[in-house]
Design an enzyme around this catalytic site. Structure first.
Site, PDB file in Angstrom:
ATOM      1  N   ASP A 180       5.113  -1.196   1.481  1.00 43.40           N
ATOM      2  CA  ASP A 180       5.908  -2.018   0.571  1.00 43.40           C
ATOM      3  C   ASP A 180       6.658  -1.112  -0.404  1.00 43.40           C
ATOM      4  O   ASP A 180       6.095  -0.142  -0.921  1.00 43.40           O
ATOM      5  CB  ASP A 180       5.015  -2.964  -0.236  1.00 43.40           C
ATOM      6  N   HIS A 221       1.816   1.607   0.350  1.00 42.95           N
ATOM      7  CA  HIS A 221       2.984   1.473  -0.527  1.00 42.95           C
ATOM      8  C   HIS A 221       3.787   2.763  -0.576  1.00 42.95           C
ATOM      9  O   HIS A 221       3.231   3.853  -0.457  1.00 42.95           O
ATOM     10  CB  HIS A 221       2.540   1.098  -1.949  1.00 42.95           C
TER      11      HIS A 221
END
Length: 261
Positions: free
Chosen positions: A62, A208
């Site tokens: 992400d 992430h």
């Protein structure tokens, strides 16, 4: 005769109680009909993993802000010859970092939507949810040259309304089964051990590439090596979805996931 009427009065009372209870039960079912139908197999649901015997896993990243962490992660994937992974990009970040987005697309990695504003969509109205998804869709299409059809909602937050609207907009909501918790920055060893110990066939692994995750690029080479040593192959989420029937989990309220990163 008096006895006869007393008995019928009792029966009448019992019948009335049964009717009232029945009507009350129907009323509960009617008022909660959306919560009941959410468990229907035909109702849209988020994907957490794919049931398969093949040793396939999807690394997902992400990105919602920053410019320091993404390129080192791309370099690791390139150096380790991991040509398949999925990046969920927020549209404001993508618009302000087209050069990095271009490197992701040129590397052949899959891009999904991470929405527009980084807010919990379950707190929005139906129209606001629709606007957020459509705005991100337009921006990501312009920046990447390809319209995405996968979305990971900001903070992993959703409810049945969000799933319904996403489905109406031809999106599949993608969650995860293994959370690296890399954004907590608990140490490279902790991140590696958490992912490697929890990974399983058909797993979707959450990581992430935002600047808040300072150790992901250091943990990633070991994660790749150790999972490969266990016989795992890395694929995109879309490729993983093609394997078999999706493992869906019902989006009841206590399964709404919230995360800050």
């Amino acid at each position: 005769m008096n006895y006869f009427y007393v008995m019928n009065g009792k029966k009448l009372k019992q019948a009335l109680i049964i009717v009232v209870a029945f009507v009350f039960a129907i009323g509960i079912v009617y008022s909660e009909r959306e919560n009941v139908t959410v468990f229907s197999p035909s109702t849209p649901a988020a994907i957490y993993s794919i049931p398969t015997d093949k040793k396939l896993v999807a690394l997902t990243f992400d990105i919602s802000w920053g410019e320091k962490r993404t390129e080192p992660i791309l370099k690791v994937l390139q150096d380790k010859k991991v040509s398949k992974a999925t990046f969920f990009l927020s549209s404001p970040w993508s618009k302000s970092h087209p050069d990095i987005v271009s490197k992701i697309t040129q590397g052949g990695w899959e891009i999904g939507s991470h929405g527009h504003k980084h807010v919990n969509y379950s707190s929005l109205t139906d129209e606001e949810i629709r606007t957020q998804i459509q705005t991100a869709h337009q921006i990501l299409g312009e920046v990447t040259g390809k319209a995405p059809n996968l979305i990971r909602l900001p903070n992993g937050d959703f409810d049945k309304r969000v799933l319904r609207i996403a489905n109406e907009l031809n999106y599949t909501v993608v969650q995860w089964d293994t959370d690296s918790q890399d954004w907590l920055n608990k140490g490279v060893d902790t991140i590696v051990n958490r992912v490697v110990s929890k990974a399983h066939p058909g797993d979707i692994i959450l990581m992430h590439a935002s600047d808040s995750s300072k150790q992901t690029h250091e943990a990633l080479p070991r994660i790749i090596d150790e999972l490969r040593a266990k016989g795992y192959e890395f694929v995109s989420v879309s490729e993983l979805m093609k394997q078999t029937t999706v493992d869906n989990k019902p989006p009841v309220e206590d399964q709404t996931m919230k995360r800050i990163h």
